[in-house]
Design a protein around this motif. Structure first.
Motif, PDB file in Angstrom:
ATOM      1  N   GLY A   1     -23.186  16.012  39.956  1.00 31.99           N
ATOM      2  CA  GLY A   1     -22.093  15.288  39.139  1.00 31.99           C
ATOM      3  C   GLY A   1     -22.585  14.568  37.933  1.00 31.99           C
ATOM      4  O   GLY A   1     -21.926  14.149  37.120  1.00 31.99           O
ATOM      5  N   MET A   2     -24.191  14.301  38.234  1.00 35.16           N
ATOM      6  CA  MET A   2     -24.669  13.496  36.639  1.00 35.16           C
ATOM      7  C   MET A   2     -25.030  14.242  35.836  1.00 35.16           C
ATOM      8  O   MET A   2     -25.322  13.880  34.666  1.00 35.16           O
ATOM      9  N   LEU A   3     -25.188  15.567  36.110  1.00 34.46           N
ATOM     10  CA  LEU A   3     -25.795  16.664  35.048  1.00 34.46           C
ATOM     11  C   LEU A   3     -25.238  16.311  33.653  1.00 34.46           C
ATOM     12  O   LEU A   3     -25.969  16.307  32.742  1.00 34.46           O
ATOM     13  N   SER A   4     -23.866  16.358  33.544  1.00 34.81           N
ATOM     14  CA  SER A   4     -23.165  16.185  32.102  1.00 34.81           C
ATOM     15  C   SER A   4     -22.841  14.795  31.695  1.00 34.81           C
ATOM     16  O   SER A   4     -22.016  14.735  30.860  1.00 34.81           O
ATOM     17  N   PHE A   5     -23.510  13.669  32.420  1.00 35.52           N
ATOM     18  CA  PHE A   5     -22.995  12.396  32.107  1.00 35.52           C
ATOM     19  C   PHE A   5     -23.337  12.060  30.690  1.00 35.52           C
ATOM     20  O   PHE A   5     -24.756  12.259  30.401  1.00 35.52           O
ATOM     21  N   SER A   6     -22.842  11.456  30.069  1.00 34.97           N
ATOM     22  CA  SER A   6     -23.139  10.777  28.739  1.00 34.97           C
ATOM     23  C   SER A   6     -23.553   9.241  29.121  1.00 34.97           C
ATOM     24  O   SER A   6     -23.725   9.057  30.288  1.00 34.97           O
ATOM     25  N   ARG A   7     -24.271   8.767  27.979  1.00 34.84           N
ATOM     26  CA  ARG A   7     -24.932   7.351  28.320  1.00 34.84           C
ATOM     27  C   ARG A   7     -23.996   6.370  29.025  1.00 34.84           C
ATOM     28  O   ARG A   7     -24.110   5.764  29.915  1.00 34.84           O
ATOM     29  N   GLU A   8     -22.731   6.463  28.373  1.00 38.57           N
ATOM     30  CA  GLU A   8     -21.786   5.353  28.767  1.00 38.57           C
ATOM     31  C   GLU A   8     -21.269   5.778  30.341  1.00 38.57           C
ATOM     32  O   GLU A   8     -21.185   5.048  31.177  1.00 38.57           O
TER      33      GLU A   8
ATOM     34  N   LEU B   1     -34.014   9.604  49.952  1.00 34.51           N
ATOM     35  CA  LEU B   1     -34.354   9.864  48.686  1.00 34.51           C
ATOM     36  C   LEU B   1     -33.441   9.288  47.539  1.00 34.51           C
ATOM     37  O   LEU B   1     -32.466   9.220  47.784  1.00 34.51           O
ATOM     38  N   GLY B   2     -34.378   8.605  46.535  1.00 32.37           N
ATOM     39  CA  GLY B   2     -33.591   8.032  45.341  1.00 32.37           C
ATOM     40  C   GLY B   2     -32.298   7.141  45.727  1.00 32.37           C
ATOM     41  O   GLY B   2     -32.703   6.338  46.221  1.00 32.37           O
ATOM     42  N   GLY B   3     -31.193   7.561  45.684  1.00 27.59           N
ATOM     43  CA  GLY B   3     -29.948   6.546  45.870  1.00 27.59           C
ATOM     44  C   GLY B   3     -30.110   6.356  47.290  1.00 27.59           C
ATOM     45  O   GLY B   3     -29.613   5.129  47.560  1.00 27.59           O
ATOM     46  N   GLY B   4     -30.650   7.071  48.332  1.00 29.68           N
ATOM     47  CA  GLY B   4     -30.455   6.827  49.451  1.00 29.68           C
ATOM     48  C   GLY B   4     -31.547   5.881  49.996  1.00 29.68           C
ATOM     49  O   GLY B   4     -31.468   4.987  50.815  1.00 29.68           O
ATOM     50  N   CYS B   5     -32.499   5.700  49.466  1.00 29.78           N
ATOM     51  CA  CYS B   5     -33.742   5.040  49.406  1.00 29.78           C
ATOM     52  C   CYS B   5     -33.447   3.536  49.065  1.00 29.78           C
ATOM     53  O   CYS B   5     -33.508   2.538  49.743  1.00 29.78           O
ATOM     54  N   GLU B   6     -32.550   3.493  47.854  1.00 29.76           N
ATOM     55  CA  GLU B   6     -32.101   2.450  47.224  1.00 29.76           C
ATOM     56  C   GLU B   6     -31.054   1.802  48.201  1.00 29.76           C
ATOM     57  O   GLU B   6     -30.803   0.470  48.441  1.00 29.76           O
ATOM     58  N   LEU B   7     -30.339   2.512  48.807  1.00 27.01           N
ATOM     59  CA  LEU B   7     -29.132   2.140  49.817  1.00 27.01           C
ATOM     60  C   LEU B   7     -29.974   1.481  50.981  1.00 27.01           C
ATOM     61  O   LEU B   7     -29.639   0.369  51.549  1.00 27.01           O
TER      62      LEU B   7
ATOM     63  N   GLY C   1     -36.209  13.284  35.095  1.00 26.57           N
ATOM     64  CA  GLY C   1     -35.990  12.666  33.518  1.00 26.57           C
ATOM     65  C   GLY C   1     -35.259  11.401  33.191  1.00 26.57           C
ATOM     66  O   GLY C   1     -34.981  10.911  32.483  1.00 26.57           O
ATOM     67  N   ILE C   2     -34.967  10.654  34.468  1.00 31.80           N
ATOM     68  CA  ILE C   2     -34.456   9.341  34.591  1.00 31.80           C
ATOM     69  C   ILE C   2     -35.395   8.243  35.593  1.00 31.80           C
ATOM     70  O   ILE C   2     -36.269   8.716  35.875  1.00 31.80           O
ATOM     71  N   ILE C   3     -34.726   7.141  35.659  1.00 33.54           N
ATOM     72  CA  ILE C   3     -35.377   6.183  36.560  1.00 33.54           C
ATOM     73  C   ILE C   3     -34.628   5.804  37.527  1.00 33.54           C
ATOM     74  O   ILE C   3     -33.177   6.221  37.526  1.00 33.54           O
ATOM     75  N   PRO C   4     -34.967   5.176  38.659  1.00 28.63           N
ATOM     76  CA  PRO C   4     -33.870   4.450  39.605  1.00 28.63           C
ATOM     77  C   PRO C   4     -32.840   3.900  38.987  1.00 28.63           C
ATOM     78  O   PRO C   4     -33.057   2.817  38.117  1.00 28.63           O
ATOM     79  N   GLY C   5     -31.330   3.988  39.456  1.00 25.44           N
ATOM     80  CA  GLY C   5     -30.313   3.291  38.831  1.00 25.44           C
ATOM     81  C   GLY C   5     -29.364   2.271  39.796  1.00 25.44           C
ATOM     82  O   GLY C   5     -28.597   1.817  39.312  1.00 25.44           O
ATOM     83  N   TYR C   6     -30.125   2.225  40.956  1.00 24.61           N
ATOM     84  CA  TYR C   6     -29.202   1.464  42.011  1.00 24.61           C
ATOM     85  C   TYR C   6     -30.209   0.313  42.483  1.00 24.61           C
ATOM     86  O   TYR C   6     -30.101  -0.155  43.847  1.00 24.61           O
ATOM     87  N   GLY C   7     -30.912  -0.428  41.710  1.00 28.32           N
ATOM     88  CA  GLY C   7     -31.817  -1.260  42.128  1.00 28.32           C
ATOM     89  C   GLY C   7     -33.285  -0.955  42.673  1.00 28.32           C
ATOM     90  O   GLY C   7     -33.756  -1.971  43.138  1.00 28.32           O
ATOM     91  N   GLY C   8     -33.655   0.318  42.667  1.00 25.34           N
ATOM     92  CA  GLY C   8     -34.745   0.617  43.169  1.00 25.34           C
ATOM     93  C   GLY C   8     -36.170   0.055  42.675  1.00 25.34           C
ATOM     94  O   GLY C   8     -36.982  -0.477  43.078  1.00 25.34           O
ATOM     95  N   THR C   9     -36.156  -0.250  41.173  1.00 29.72           N
ATOM     96  CA  THR C   9     -37.040  -0.730  40.709  1.00 29.72           C
ATOM     97  C   THR C   9     -37.380  -2.293  40.927  1.00 29.72           C
ATOM     98  O   THR C   9     -38.403  -2.720  40.906  1.00 29.72           O
TER      99      THR C   9
END
Length: 259
Positions: free
Chosen positions: A68-75, A107-113, A136-144
């Motif tokens: 679902g994220m593959l074609s996301f724009s920055r916005e 993993l990823g968002g699951g770890c962040e959850l 090619g991205i970073i955690p986006g749900y508070g992982g950092t």
């Protein structure tokens, strides 16, 4: 709900299950919407504890929906991150404790959850990772942010920079999870812990959570001031009066009435 199962157990305990086992409970926008709805309901339900888990034995949640994220724009990616963060912040700031019962992949968002829950219990087959940099991205749900606060700067940087997987035993060693159990013991242990929390004074438990969660965003002076204010509010409750009186008179502790 399509992707979330919601049950009320005994003693004011809620069980929330992500039900997408066929795709390892991957998080998409619909799952986020349903999680938001169910935790909104729990916030106004009078329940005392919630347990969050994933369906099946292979995954708690194996991340966000990469297709679902593959074609996301920055916005679009910004909106997706903000949406997930709003849901996870609701869970983190919920006025009752949330226990994550984690088996298989987180993993990823699951770890962040899992990170936004108050207490994390893991099955021996649990695997944790923040593998976003390999995509090619970073955690986006508070992982950092949450991972750093929970396991320390060095451990968090290593996990995020390398994306390496951490098994349950190592997760316990670094403080990422509280306890590790066999797969068969995981849910009984989660329910047992929930019962221990639920038997204490609900108003006091809520105040303790507020002091801890909000205090993490404050300096120590403001955090102690908040604690003092919340401590004092407990003395306006019948539960406090009844419990302290029972203790002094060596009587059995009364059942807390949440008032």
């Amino acid at each position: 709900m399509k992707y979330i199962k919601y049950e009320i157990k005994e003693n004011g305990i809620a069980l929330v299950t992500i039900s997408r086992a066929q795709v390892l409970n991957v998080l998409n926008e619909e799952v986020l919407d349903e999680l938001d709805d169910v935790f909104y309901k729990i916030a106004s339900s009078g329940l005392r504890v919630a347990i969050l888990t994933g369906e099946g034995k292979k995954a708690f949640a194996a991340g966000a929906d990469i297709r679902g994220m593959l074609s996301f724009s920055r916005e679009q990616s910004l909106a997706f991150s903000q949406k997930g963060n709003a849901v996870f912040r609701r869970i983190e700031q919920l006025d009752v404790p949330v226990i994550a019962a984690i088996h298989g992949f987180a993993l990823g968002g699951g770890c962040e959850l899992a990170l936004c829950c108050d207490i994390r219990l893991a099955a021996q087959n649990a695997v944790f990772a923040q593998p976003e940099t390999s995509l090619g991205i970073i955690p986006g749900y508070g992982g950092t942010q949450r991972l750093t606060r929970i396991v320390g700067v060095g451990n968090a940087k290593e996990m995020v920079y390398t994306g390496r997987k951490v098994d349950a035993a190592e997760a316990k060693e670094m403080g990422l999870v509280n306890h590790v159990y066999s797969s068969e013991e995981l849910m009984p242990q989660a329910l047992g812990l929930a019962r221990k929390i639920a038997q204490n004074a609900p108003i006091a438990v809520r105040a303790a959570k507020e002091a801890i969660v909000c205090g993490l965003d404050m300096d120590i002076t403001d955090g102690i001031s908040l604690e003092a204010q919340l401590f004092s509010t407990c003395f306006e409750t019948a539960d406090q009066q009844n419990a302290m009186s029972a203790f002094i008179h060596k009587k059995e502790c009364p059942v807390f009435q949440n008032k």
